[in-house]
Enzyme design. Structure first.
Site, PDB file in Angstrom:
ATOM      1  N   ASP A 155      -0.106   1.013  -0.574  1.00 26.60           N
ATOM      2  CA  ASP A 155      -0.471  -0.183  -1.334  1.00 26.60           C
ATOM      3  C   ASP A 155      -1.859  -0.691  -0.966  1.00 26.60           C
ATOM      4  O   ASP A 155      -2.268  -1.770  -1.394  1.00 26.60           O
ATOM      5  CB  ASP A 155       0.579  -1.283  -1.176  1.00 26.60           C
ATOM      6  CG  ASP A 155       0.670  -1.839   0.234  1.00 26.60           C
ATOM      7  OD1 ASP A 155       0.518  -1.060   1.193  1.00 26.60           O
ATOM      8  OD2 ASP A 155       0.900  -3.052   0.382  1.00 26.60           O
TER       9      ASP A 155
ATOM     10  N   ASP B 179      -3.361  -1.924   1.658  1.00 25.23           N
ATOM     11  CA  ASP B 179      -3.673  -3.113   2.453  1.00 25.23           C
ATOM     12  C   ASP B 179      -3.996  -2.737   3.899  1.00 25.23           C
ATOM     13  O   ASP B 179      -4.499  -3.568   4.657  1.00 25.23           O
ATOM     14  CB  ASP B 179      -2.558  -4.162   2.385  1.00 25.23           C
ATOM     15  CG  ASP B 179      -1.229  -3.692   2.960  1.00 25.23           C
ATOM     16  OD1 ASP B 179      -1.090  -2.492   3.292  1.00 25.23           O
ATOM     17  OD2 ASP B 179      -0.312  -4.528   3.067  1.00 25.23           O
TER      18      ASP B 179
ATOM     19  N   ASP C 148      -3.247   3.196   3.106  1.00 23.01           N
ATOM     20  CA  ASP C 148      -1.811   3.397   2.919  1.00 23.01           C
ATOM     21  C   ASP C 148      -1.448   3.207   1.446  1.00 23.01           C
ATOM     22  O   ASP C 148      -2.313   2.874   0.624  1.00 23.01           O
ATOM     23  CB  ASP C 148      -1.014   2.482   3.863  1.00 23.01           C
ATOM     24  CG  ASP C 148      -1.085   1.021   3.484  1.00 23.01           C
ATOM     25  OD1 ASP C 148      -1.987   0.638   2.704  1.00 23.01           O
ATOM     26  OD2 ASP C 148      -0.249   0.234   3.963  1.00 23.01           O
TER      27      ASP C 148
ATOM     28  N   SER D 217       4.838  -0.579   1.573  1.00 23.70           N
ATOM     29  CA  SER D 217       3.707  -0.290   2.452  1.00 23.70           C
ATOM     30  C   SER D 217       3.712   1.184   2.851  1.00 23.70           C
ATOM     31  O   SER D 217       3.684   2.058   2.001  1.00 23.70           O
ATOM     32  CB  SER D 217       3.739  -1.226   3.662  1.00 23.70           C
ATOM     33  OG  SER D 217       2.564  -1.114   4.431  1.00 23.70           O
TER      34      SER D 217
END
Length: 569
Positions: free
Chosen positions: A311, A313, A309, A149
Site C-alpha cells: 500500500d 506507506d 510495500d 500493508s
C-alpha cells in the site's frame, strides 16, 4: 457456554442464515469435520481495533469477508451520521493490490451510499498516503483504505480515517467499535446497487485530477530539485521495486518530475499481484524482498535501491557499503539519514524554524533524536503507530506551537510535509534518493554519511524479534508473556542493571495507556515488549549505543539472546 460451543453455534447460524450466499455456505460445509478450524473462524468477531480490521480472508465472523466488511461499514456509517461536523458527511475510499481489495472497497462504498454518505472512490489501486491526502484535500468527513500493508497474501484489512486524514485515534475508534457492535445482524446492513449509487450522486469516481494534485504536492517536498535537474539526476542510478503493490506509478512519476531519469524497475515485481508471487513476504523491512532488486542493481551498478510495500506507506532502502556490497538500511538508519538531510538543508537555506519539531515513536532509535537536537530542533515521542504522529501534527497545525519537520517510526514509515497524516513511501523514496544524489555530488555515499553520523553521535544499533502466535492459544500466550515480564521484571540482563521499567499501561509521559513494557539498562541500552495491534504477534525491540560498530554489535547480540531466552522459555 464454552468458546468452542459458542463458535459452533455461530457456525450453524451462518449456515442457516438466508442472507449468506451459497458459495460462502459451501466453503463452511467444507470444514464441517474440523472443530479447531470452526472455532478459529467463529470464536469471536474479527476485532475492529484502533487500526481498523485486519485478518485472514475467508468465511466466518473472525475472517475478513463481504459480511464482516459490510457490518463494519454500516457501523462506521452510523457513527459518521451522528458525529460528522456537517449535515452531509462524505467519505473517500482507496484500496491496494491485494486479492478482493477492489471488491471490498466498492462494497463499502455501496453500503455508505445506502446510508446517504457521498463516497469518492478511486478507479483502481492507490497508495494509502494518497487516501490520507485526498481526505484532506476533498475536505471529506472520513476515509477508508482496504489494505493489510505488508502481511502475507491470505490477509486483508480495513483502516478508517478521520476528517484530518489521520487514522482514527483511540477515542474515536472506540466509538466506532461500539457502533459496529450495535449492528447485530446482516439484515441491518444497507446497500445500494452501483447503478443506484452513481445515479443518485452518492458514488463519485476519482480520476486524474486527484492523482495530479497528490503527485505535485509530493514533488513540492523536494529540497534540492535544482541540483537534481542540473544533471545529477541523470547520472544517479536508482533501482526500484514496488513489490507488486501500489507504489509503481506514483514513485516513478515523482522521481521523474524531480529529475531522476536513470530509474530501473524490477520487471518481475512491477505489476500488481495479490499473491506477491516473487517474495515470501512483500515487506521492505526484510532483505529477502530485495533479492531480485539487488540482482538488477549489480547489473546496472545502481547507486541506491528502494522498495515500497503493497500500500506504499513503508519504504526500504539498500545502499553500497565501503566494500561495494549492497546492504539493507534499517528503518532507524534511513530515518536518521533523512532527519539529518532535511535539517541540514533547511539550515543551509536559513529556513529552519525556531519552533521546529521531529516526532518519533517510543520504539524508534534515539539516534535521529540526537541529530535533531544537534540542530536545535525539539523531539517528541509518541506511542507506536503513525496515527499518534498524525494526531500531534494536527494539534500543532491548530495551535501553531510547533512547526512539523519530520516524523518517523522504526518500521520504515516516514513523512515530511503536512499534506497528509500518514506515513508516505512515495515522499520517503523521493527524499532518500535526493539525499543520496546530493551526497554523491559531494563525493560521498549514504553509507559514508551514516558512518560520519556514528562518529559524531555514537554507534546506535537496533534489532527486532517477532513471534507469531495465531489463534486463541496465541492470544493467551502473548498475554502470558506480558504478564510474566510485568509482574516479575528482571533485575539485570547479562549483569547489566535494569535501571528503570516503563510500563506504558499506566499512561506515562502524557501518553494514552497501552500494553507496552520498556526496560532501560544502566549502559544506555534498552529493550521493549509490545503485542502488535494489527497482527497475531508479540514484538521485542532492542537498542544499544556503542563507541564502535563491533562493540555495539556484540552488545546488541548479547542483549537479544538474553531477552529472547526468557520470551521463548
Amino acid at each position: 457456554m464454552s468458546q468452542n460451543e459458542a463458535a459452533i453455534q455461530r457456525y450453524n447460524a451462518w449456515l442457516n442464515d438466508p442472507l449468506i450466499d451459497e458459495a460462502t455456505k459451501e466453503e463452511l460445509r467444507g470444514i464441517a469435520d474440523d472443530e479447531k478450524e470452526i472455532t478459529d473462524r467463529f470464536y469471536r468477531d474479527l476485532e475492529f481495533g484502533t487500526g481498523g480490521l485486519r485478518g485472514v480472508m475467508g468465511a466466518g465472523t473472525n475472517r475478513l469477508n463481504t459480511y464482516t466488511v459490510g457490518k463494519a461499514t454500516q457501523g462506521l456509517a452510523n457513527w459518521l451520521l451522528g458525529n460528522a461536523a456537517d449535515d452531509a458527511p462524505s467519505m473517500v475510499i482507496a484500496h491496494d493490490s491485494r486479492n478482493y481489495s477492489p471488491e471490498f472497497a466498492l462494497d463499502s462504498a455501496l453500503v455508505l451510499a445506502a446510508n446517504g454518505v457521498k463516497t469518492y472512490l478511486f478507479q483502481s489501486l492507490r497508495a494509502t498516503p494518497q487516501l490520507s491526502y485526498a481526505v484532506r484535500s476533498l475536505k471529506a468527513s472520513s476515509g477508508i483504505v482496504i489494505t493489510a500493508s505488508h502481511n502475507p497474501p491470505e490477509y486483508n484489512g480495513y483502516k478508517a480515517y478521520g476528517a484530518d486524514g489521520c487514522q482514527l485515534i483511540p477515542e474515536a475508534a472506540e466509538q466506532v467499535i461500539a457502533s459496529i457492535q450495535q449492528v447485530t445482524g446482516f439484515d441491518q446492513v444497507k446497500r445500494l446497487s452501483r447503478e443506484e449509487a452513481e445515479a443518485q450522486g452518492l458514488l463519485v469516481w476519482l480520476g486524474e485530477d486527484a492523482d495530479e494534485s497528490y503527485i505535485n504536492t509530493v514533488v513540492a517536498q523536494s529540497l534540492n530539485v535544482e541540483l537534481i535537474r542540473s544533471g545529477v539526476g541523470e547520472q544517479f542510478s536508482v533501482v526500484f521495486t514496488p513489490l507488486h503493490g501500489t507504489g509503481n506509478m506514483p514513485v516513478r512519476e515523482v522521481l521523474a518530475k524531480v529529475g531522476f531519469s536513470n530509474v530501473h524497475i524490477v520487471a518481475e515485481q512491477e505489476q500488481p499481484d495479490g499473491y506477491f508471487s516473487t517474495v515470501k513476504s512483500p515487506n521492505p523491512e526484510e532483505r529477502e524482498a530485495f533479492t531480485l532488486a539487488i540482482k538488477l542493481a549489480q547489473q546496472v551498478n545502481a547507486d541506491i535501491i528502494i522498495g515500497t510495500d503493497p500500500d506504499a506507506d513503508r519504504m526500504g532502502a539498500v545502499v553500497k557499503n565501503n566494500n561495494g556490497e549492497y546492504v539493507v538500511l534499517t528503518g532507524n538508519q534511513s530515518g536518521a539519514l533523512m532527519v539529518n538531510y532535511v535539517l541540514s538543508q533547511l539550515t543551509e537555506r536559513g529556513q529552519l524554524p525556531d519552533n521546529g519539531v521531529v516526532i518519533k515513536t517510543i520504539v524508534t532509535s534515539e539516534m535521529g533524536a540526537d541529530i535533531a537536537r544537534s540542530y536545535g530542533v525539539a523531539v517528541e515521542n509518541t506511542l507506536t503507530g503513525f496515527k499518534y504522529i498524525g494526531e500531534k501534527m494536527t494539534g500543532y497545525e491548530k495551535t501553531g506551537e510547533r512547526s512539523f519537520l519530520f516524523g518517523y517510526e522504526e518500521s520504515y514509515g516516514y513523512l515530511t510535509g503536512t499534506y497528509a497524516r500518514d506515513k508516505d513511501a512515495i515522499v520517503a523514496a523521493l527524499l532518500i534518493c535526493e539525499a543520496a544524489a546530493y551526497y554523491r555530488s559531494l563525493g560521498k555515499t549514504l553509507y559514508d554519511v551514516l558512518l560520519e553520523l556514528y562518529e559524531k553521535h555514537g554507534v546506535y544499533l537496533e534489532g527486532l524479534e517477532s513471534r507469531t502466535l495465531k489463534g486463541l492459544d496465541g492470544v493467551q500466550k502473548i498475554a502470558g508473556i506480558m504478564d510474566s515480564w510485568r509482574n516479575q521484571p528482571p533485575v539485570d540482563i547479562n549483569g547489566v542493571k535494569v535501571e528503570q521499567v516503563l510500563d506504558y499501561k499506566l499512561g506515562l509521559d502524557g501518553l494514552r495507556p497501552e500494553n507496552v513494557l520498556k526496560y532501560m539498562l544502566a549502559d544506555g541500552s534498552w529493550f521493549c515488549l509490545r503485542p502488535s495491534g494489527t497482527e497475531p504477534k508479540i514484538k521485542v525491540y532492542f537498542a544499544v549505543r556503542g563507541e564502535s560498530t563491533s562493540q555495539a554489535e556484540e552488545s546488541l547480540n548479547a542483549l537479544r539472546q538474553a531477552v529472547m531466552a526468557r520470551v521463548d522459555g
